[in-house]
Design an enzyme around this catalytic site. Structure first.
Site, short mmCIF file in Angstrom:
data_model
loop_
_atom_site.label_atom_id
_atom_site.label_comp_id
_atom_site.label_asym_id
_atom_site.label_seq_id
_atom_site.Cartn_x
_atom_site.Cartn_y
_atom_site.Cartn_z
N SER A 69 107.68 -13.51 83.96
CA SER A 69 108.50 -12.47 83.33
C SER A 69 107.69 -11.28 82.82
CB SER A 69 109.31 -13.06 82.17
OG SER A 69 108.47 -13.41 81.09
N LYS A 124 107.15 -11.47 75.17
CA LYS A 124 107.76 -10.28 75.78
C LYS A 124 107.13 -9.05 75.13
CE LYS A 124 110.90 -12.91 77.86
NZ LYS A 124 110.87 -13.15 79.33
N SER A 227 113.35 -11.25 84.17
CA SER A 227 113.04 -11.61 82.79
C SER A 227 114.33 -11.78 82.00
CB SER A 227 112.18 -10.51 82.13
OG SER A 227 112.02 -10.77 80.75
#
Length: 262
Positions: A69, A124, A227
């Site tokens: 991701s 992230k 993602s």
């Protein structure tokens, strides 16, 4: 598995053994007598466990990247270090902040506890901080009505499956990073969850527009079409923050990645 809790329990048990022996039992043993095995092991492991506990809780913690991701910034199999004090000192296990140092900034790569299952750690990039209005429409990122500075670069080759994705360089503040997306992937979000503050988000055929609530952050993966991030499951509360990723210390498949973070 709650590793911080297990480590804390081991620290308490080994520390208690060491203290009881030092204060009470050692004085009662005959001179030259050998320590009982449980005392020997407990006293030996205590300083090691204490050092690991302090470093892991307050300095840096290692993580392994399990998914794609964050490609191209992070690859599957990267072992990274996460700074545990950049965003403040937190009590181990309960993760409660006791000393505030700084706040996450747009562009930071952050590790946090997944809001839908806090036992799982996610990584992230921060694209929205409290009060921001984040729009991801037709694969274009806008923050507070201003398009994020973006330039097209060479396409990205996925070597494991041999196909290309469009690659871009985005700039958030002084931070530049690369993102990728796939032209044939849809712009809309097909299965967004019912998350806290979902009323702050508007979903349409072009993507999503969200206003980030106080004490929360909007996170996205750099591999934009592969993602599951804040577009799907919502905002990350401050109490879920683990730390800021800053260093790749190992990748068995590509040793050249050691020390990089691009």
């Amino acid at each position: 598995m709650n590793f911080p809790l297990i480590l804390a329990i081991l620290l308490l048990v080994s520390g208690a053994i060491w203290m009881v022996d030092a204060v009470f039992l050692r004085k009662r043993r005959p001179a030259g007598a050998k320590d009982p095995w449980w005392v020997e092991y407990g006293a030996s492991f205590f300083p090691v466990i204490l050092l690991v506990f302090v470093l892991r809780s307050f300095v840096a913690e290692p993580f392994k990247i399990p998914s794609g991701s964050m490609i191209p910034t992070l690859q599957i199999g990267d072992f990274i270090l996460v700074n545990k004090y950049t965003y403040g000192i937190r009590l181990p296990v309960i993760n409660k902040k006791i000393i505030d140092i700084s706040q996450p900034q747009r562009g930071d790569v952050m590790v946090f506890r997944y809001p839908e299952d806090p036992s799982v750690d996610y990584i992230k990039r921060v694209v929205g901080v409290p009060g921001d209005r984040v729009a991801y429409q037709n694969k274009k990122l806008t923050v507070n009505g201003k398009p994020v500075e973006t330039r097209k670069v060479e396409d990205y080759l996925h070597t494991e499956r041999l196909y290309y994705s469009k690659q871009f360089v985005e700039k958030a503040g002084d931070v530049e990073y690369r993102t990728i997306n796939d032209e044939d992937a849809p712009s809309f979000i097909p299965d967004a969850a019912q998350f806290p503050f979902r009323e702050n988000c508007l979903y349409n055929n072009s993507g999503v527009v969200c206003t980030v609530p106080e004490g929360h952050y909007f996170m996205m993966g750099d591999n934009r079409d592969n993602s599951r991030d804040s577009r799907y499951w919502g905002f990350v509360p401050d109490e879920n923050i683990v730390g800021k990723a800053f260093f790749i210390w190992l990748n068995f498949s590509d040793l050249k990645r050691i020390g990089s973070f691009n």
